[in-house]
Structures are given as structure tokens and as C-alpha cells.
Design a protein around this motif. Sequence first.
Motif, PDB file in Angstrom:
ATOM      1  N   LEU A  44       0.860  -1.178   0.000  1.00 28.65           N
ATOM      2  CA  LEU A  44       0.000   0.000   0.000  1.00 28.65           C
ATOM      3  C   LEU A  44       0.901   1.233   0.000  1.00 28.65           C
ATOM      4  O   LEU A  44       1.628   1.484   0.969  1.00 28.65           O
ATOM      5  CB  LEU A  44      -0.914   0.018   1.230  1.00 28.65           C
ATOM      6  CG  LEU A  44      -1.754   1.287   1.429  1.00 28.65           C
ATOM      7  CD1 LEU A  44      -2.662   1.539   0.233  1.00 28.65           C
ATOM      8  CD2 LEU A  44      -2.579   1.197   2.721  1.00 28.65           C
ATOM      9  N   LEU A  45       0.864   1.989  -1.099  1.00 28.13           N
ATOM     10  CA  LEU A  45       1.692   3.186  -1.248  1.00 28.13           C
ATOM     11  C   LEU A  45       0.787   4.409  -1.204  1.00 28.13           C
ATOM     12  O   LEU A  45      -0.111   4.544  -2.030  1.00 28.13           O
ATOM     13  CB  LEU A  45       2.460   3.151  -2.575  1.00 28.13           C
ATOM     14  CG  LEU A  45       3.211   1.854  -2.920  1.00 28.13           C
ATOM     15  CD1 LEU A  45       3.983   2.027  -4.218  1.00 28.13           C
ATOM     16  CD2 LEU A  45       4.133   1.439  -1.772  1.00 28.13           C
TER      17      LEU A  45
ATOM     18  N   LEU B 208      -3.058  -0.927  -8.592  1.00 28.49           N
ATOM     19  CA  LEU B 208      -4.453  -0.524  -8.456  1.00 28.49           C
ATOM     20  C   LEU B 208      -4.478   0.859  -7.829  1.00 28.49           C
ATOM     21  O   LEU B 208      -4.255   1.021  -6.621  1.00 28.49           O
ATOM     22  CB  LEU B 208      -5.231  -1.519  -7.608  1.00 28.49           C
ATOM     23  CG  LEU B 208      -6.730  -1.223  -7.420  1.00 28.49           C
ATOM     24  CD1 LEU B 208      -7.437  -1.076  -8.761  1.00 28.49           C
ATOM     25  CD2 LEU B 208      -7.400  -2.314  -6.584  1.00 28.49           C
ATOM     26  N   HIS B 209      -4.706   1.882  -8.665  1.00 31.52           N
ATOM     27  CA  HIS B 209      -4.656   3.267  -8.217  1.00 31.52           C
ATOM     28  C   HIS B 209      -6.006   3.730  -7.673  1.00 31.52           C
ATOM     29  O   HIS B 209      -7.026   3.094  -7.884  1.00 31.52           O
ATOM     30  CB  HIS B 209      -4.213   4.166  -9.372  1.00 31.52           C
ATOM     31  CG  HIS B 209      -2.768   3.986  -9.740  1.00 31.52           C
ATOM     32  ND1 HIS B 209      -1.793   4.892  -9.400  1.00 31.52           N
ATOM     33  CD2 HIS B 209      -2.129   2.981 -10.392  1.00 31.52           C
ATOM     34  CE1 HIS B 209      -0.618   4.470  -9.849  1.00 31.52           C
ATOM     35  NE2 HIS B 209      -0.803   3.312 -10.460  1.00 31.52           N
ATOM     36  N   ALA B 210      -5.969   4.878  -6.985  1.00 32.90           N
ATOM     37  CA  ALA B 210      -7.161   5.449  -6.336  1.00 32.90           C
ATOM     38  C   ALA B 210      -7.758   4.439  -5.353  1.00 32.90           C
ATOM     39  O   ALA B 210      -8.973   4.229  -5.302  1.00 32.90           O
ATOM     40  CB  ALA B 210      -8.194   5.879  -7.366  1.00 32.90           C
ATOM     41  N   ALA B 211      -6.898   3.829  -4.562  1.00 36.96           N
ATOM     42  CA  ALA B 211      -7.347   2.804  -3.615  1.00 36.96           C
ATOM     43  C   ALA B 211      -8.353   3.342  -2.613  1.00 36.96           C
ATOM     44  O   ALA B 211      -9.146   2.579  -2.040  1.00 36.96           O
ATOM     45  CB  ALA B 211      -6.134   2.218  -2.885  1.00 36.96           C
ATOM     46  N   GLU B 212      -8.350   4.665  -2.404  1.00 35.26           N
ATOM     47  CA  GLU B 212      -9.302   5.257  -1.460  1.00 35.26           C
ATOM     48  C   GLU B 212     -10.738   5.164  -1.955  1.00 35.26           C
ATOM     49  O   GLU B 212     -11.680   5.364  -1.181  1.00 35.26           O
ATOM     50  CB  GLU B 212      -8.940   6.720  -1.185  1.00 35.26           C
ATOM     51  CG  GLU B 212      -9.228   7.694  -2.320  1.00 35.26           C
ATOM     52  CD  GLU B 212      -8.181   7.705  -3.420  1.00 35.26           C
ATOM     53  OE1 GLU B 212      -8.330   8.511  -4.360  1.00 35.26           O
ATOM     54  OE2 GLU B 212      -7.222   6.914  -3.337  1.00 35.26           O
TER      55      GLU B 212
ATOM     56  N   THR C 274      -3.663  10.414   1.918  1.00 34.94           N
ATOM     57  CA  THR C 274      -3.008   9.790   3.066  1.00 34.94           C
ATOM     58  C   THR C 274      -3.600   8.406   3.299  1.00 34.94           C
ATOM     59  O   THR C 274      -4.698   8.101   2.835  1.00 34.94           O
ATOM     60  CB  THR C 274      -3.186  10.644   4.331  1.00 34.94           C
ATOM     61  OG1 THR C 274      -4.587  10.760   4.617  1.00 34.94           O
ATOM     62  CG2 THR C 274      -2.584  12.030   4.153  1.00 34.94           C
ATOM     63  N   GLU C 275      -2.883   7.604   4.037  1.00 31.60           N
ATOM     64  CA  GLU C 275      -3.331   6.240   4.314  1.00 31.60           C
ATOM     65  C   GLU C 275      -4.694   6.218   5.006  1.00 31.60           C
ATOM     66  O   GLU C 275      -5.494   5.297   4.806  1.00 31.60           O
ATOM     67  CB  GLU C 275      -2.281   5.554   5.198  1.00 31.60           C
ATOM     68  CG  GLU C 275      -2.537   4.105   5.488  1.00 31.60           C
ATOM     69  CD  GLU C 275      -1.462   3.522   6.385  1.00 31.60           C
ATOM     70  OE1 GLU C 275      -1.764   3.234   7.560  1.00 31.60           O
ATOM     71  OE2 GLU C 275      -0.323   3.356   5.909  1.00 31.60           O
TER      72      GLU C 275
END
Length: 334
Positions: free
Chosen positions: A9-10, A70-74, A105-106
Motif C-alpha cells: 500500500l503506497l 491498483l490506483h485510487a485505492a481510497e 493519506t493512508e
Amino acid sequence: MSKRRNVFLLSGPENGDKKEFIRSLIAGAEKAGGAPPDRHRFYAFETPAREVVALLRNGTLFAPHVLIELHAAEEIKKKDELEALVEYIESPSDAATLVLVTDETESRVSKKIVTAVPPDNKKTFWEMFDNQKAAWVTAYLKRRGARIEAGAAEFLLELVENYTDDLAAECDKLALFFVDGAIITVDDIERYIYHTKEENVFTLFDDIAAGEFSDALEKLQTILLGAGGHPVQILAGIIWQIRRLYDLVELVHANTPVRDAMTKLNIRGKRNQATYSAALKRYDRTAVRGILAAAAECDAFLRTNRPALHAAALHNFVYRTMIRHGEPAATPAP
């Protein structure tokens, strides 16, 4: 080592360092498998997590390893999507690497995902501190055989998004023209970067300053459709320039000569100074304050509403800035 070693998770806004980290994962997978991994990039608001998980589980016939970003994980919020993804993270394929990416942010990512990813595999990439950026530019160019004046480095930072991938791309362009120890000046930056760069928040602000409404909307759409057209980042770039305009307006209001005010605010380069001079004539103190308030409202909207509404919100913000000078849109009489 945990079996979950191939799930990461980046988070954070510094995409240049993220790309470097992902490149290291790709190199590691290639070294372990003897061939480059099969790479895929998806966005959570376009591709359901279940489809991503299926590809991770099934692998490929054409490579020994699969690596998926997998981008935009939020944006992963639906219960079934979260369940499918967390189930995979807890029991991943040995022949696949999953890299979950967010510019936020995470804490903006579902707690279920954050908890499932091993602590050592969660990494946050922050933008450099302001006092580190000019030194980074100077060192980067030096490695490529060029030198740059301190003022020119600061001017470059004003024109380019201050993330390492954007800065590196522009420094590489400069290095093509200035080798063998040549010294890059402010005029050189204006000549080779300002006049040749693709549409971005700086060229958009040129039109906002000049009152070219149709051109501003066209440039905004181009930026949104281009690589890196993240609405929150676009708005942040505009806000940065408007805040600078506000500081300029305040100094001039306090009877500071325009040229002295620009020097104090490090507004460098003839073209850049012409842009702020035009904005100074078009937007007064009340207007700039209203525009900053409109920007804050737009930022809150972008961060709390679905992506499908973001483009319209930015177009509305440009309208409110240029046509209404910060005032809310008029409400029709009943």
C-alpha cells in the motif's frame, strides 16, 4: 517472511518516489522469475476489485509473474469489493504482486484494507520540504553536466509541479541544452521551459489572469484529460498561484511598488511577471478573497464527492473566479 510480502500500500502525494519503488518491485520480480512480469494498471473507480483479484489469481501464460497497480485505492468502499480484496490480501498468489496506490493519506483508505496489508509493506511518500527542493534540482542537473543559478532553480520550482517525477522530466529537457558545465539562468528557464511546456496549472493561470475565459476552460479540459490530471492537484496548483496573487495585492495595497513587491515574493521572469501584473489589474482585494473562499469550497467538494462530479466542479470554480470574481452564482428570482 509473511506470505503477504507481495501486497503493498503506497500512499502520499510524491509520485516520483512511488514510481521508483514500483520499478524496484518490477526489477525484483524479473530477477526472481527470469523474465519481466506481466504488468497492469487499473483505477478503482473504473475497474471493480473483483476483476483485479481474478487476474491476480489466474495469472498469465506469457510471464512467470503478474504485477498489478491498483490506483485510487481510497475509492474502494463497497462491501463486496472490500471483502474480495481483503480476502486476497490475506491469502495472495505467490506468482503475483499487488500494489495499491493512493495520492491521499493512508487514513483515506478503508481501514479493512490498511489493517490487512502487512505493516512493513505500507509506505507513505511525502513531497520534499520546501528548503530541500532547490538543492534537489541543483544536484540533479549537476549529475547531468549542467549548473543552475539559485534564482533560476527557484523560478523552475514556480513553473513545475514540485514532485520529483515532474521536476526530473523538466531537468532532463534543460540538460539537453546546457552541458559541459553551462550555467542556467532565469532567462533560460523562461525560454526553454515556460514557452515549451504542455498545458498545466501555470498556463491555465495565464488565462485566468488575462480574463480569457474560453481559453481557460479549454486548457482546463486538456489538463483533466491528460496524464496526471488529478482534480485535487489541479486545484491545489491554482490555489497556490492565487494565494501568491493575494500576497501581491496586499503588498501593493500597502503602497509597495509593484516591482519591489514581485521581488519580495520571488516572482521572477518577464513572462511570469506579466501574468501577475495582468491579474493584479483584473482582480482586486475583495475579488481575490472571494476566489480563495470559492477555492476552499471547491476543494472540500472534490474531497467528499464522487469523481464523476469533479470536472464540473472545476469548471464551475473557473467560472466563479473569472466571471463572478469570487462571488457565488446568482440565484434566479422565484
